[in-house]
Motif scaffolding. Structure first.
Motif, short mmCIF file in Angstrom:
data_model
loop_
_atom_site.label_atom_id
_atom_site.label_comp_id
_atom_site.label_asym_id
_atom_site.label_seq_id
_atom_site.Cartn_x
_atom_site.Cartn_y
_atom_site.Cartn_z
N THR A 16 1.24 27.30 45.57
CA THR A 16 1.91 26.32 45.20
C THR A 16 1.80 25.10 46.15
N ASN A 20 5.22 19.98 45.15
CA ASN A 20 5.66 19.64 46.08
C ASN A 20 6.77 18.88 45.33
N ALA A 45 9.12 23.50 47.70
CA ALA A 45 7.53 23.70 47.42
C ALA A 45 7.66 22.41 48.70
N ASN A 47 4.52 20.44 50.39
CA ASN A 47 2.82 20.29 50.42
C ASN A 47 2.50 18.79 51.50
#
Length: 282
Positions: A16, A20, A45, A47
């Protein structure tokens, strides 16, 4: 695609890192008879690290030990999805955690009152990475003391620690500096560090001057036994505290705010002054 059967195990890994946001994962299974079964689930997700700002105290803020009981540390931290916590650090050491906005703690002000010594080096045992990559415990320098000359010709000693903390001592007084920093964590484990700020903590000037004056008067009284004898004879009961304070002042172990000598100092001071004037006229 997978052609092997998996029961209660890992079917696949999904990296992942490049993603995002909110995504839908769909699993399509084709059975042996040709029928198809589909299952979906939504995942987030995350990040992107949170944003963080140290709101208070401002960089360079000065606190007085005798007037300020604590330092209020406040941070603003936000995340696209969900925040987990904010950790607070003073000179690299954790001093508190907050999980609810507004993120804030109080640090009770303390001072070491340790005067720097020119040329002194302080060491501590620390993990050291060796040339071959192994890590061993070894002695490392954590603080050094420097000396500089001020425009008026007096000297200033500065003890610098690897954490950013410093101790400054000169003819103008004693000051300690501290570095405050915070770390913000979101629910996915991403972390952001704030820009560090430095605060200064010092003693109240008038109390420092009163302490210096008491030491001076105590030294004069010590040099003149007649002063102490006269004071004891005039008021034996009340002078007991003064005699003790005068002796304590010579050893440098008293502080004006703790013994109350601010009220008694004028009496001892005037006695010493009168004695000196008589000595000059005789």
């Amino acid at each position: 695609e997978h052609f092997n059967q998996v029961g209660n195990g890992v079917l696949e890994y999904w990296d992942t890192a490049p993603f995002n946001g909110l995504y839908t994962l769909r699993l399509v299974v084709t059975r042996g008879d040709g029928s198809v079964r589909t299952a979906t689930t939504q995942v987030t997700a995350d990040n992107v690290a949170p944003q963080v700002e140290l709101l208070h105290p401002p960089d360079g803020k000065v606190y007085v030990m005798e007037d300020d009981e604590w330092i209020s540390i406040t941070a603003d931290a936000t995340d696209d999805w969900s925040m987990d916590r904010v950790e607070f650090f003073l000179d690299g050491e954790p001093i508190g955690t907050s999980t609810v906005a507004p993120y804030s703690i109080r640090w009770t002000i303390v001072m070491s009152d340790t005067k720097p010594v020119q040329g002194r080096t302080i060491t501590a045992m620390r993990p050291i990475t060796m040339p071959d990559g192994t890590v061993q415990m070894g002695e490392a320098v954590v603080a050094t003391t420097e000396q500089e000359t001020l425009p008026d010709g007096s000297l200033r000693l500065i003890e610098k620690w690897e954490s950013g903390r410093t101790i400054i001592y000169d003819s103008h007084g004693y000051t300690e500096t501290h570095v405050i920093q915070i770390k913000a964590y979101d629910s996915a484990g991403n972390v952001t560090e704030s820009t560090p700020v430095t605060v200064l903590v010092m003693h109240k000037p008038e109390e420092r001057e009163a302490g210096a004056r008491l030491q001076s008067v105590g030294a004069l009284a010590d040099a003149c036994p007649l002063c102490l004898a006269t004071l004891d004879r005039l008021d034996r009961r009340r002078s007991k505290g003064l005699l003790t304070e005068a002796k304590g002042a010579r050893s440098g172990d008293l502080h004006p705010s703790r013994t109350g000598q601010g009220k008694r100092l004028p009496r001892l001071s005037s006695l010493v002054t009168r004695c000196l004037l008589q000595d000059r006229t005789t």
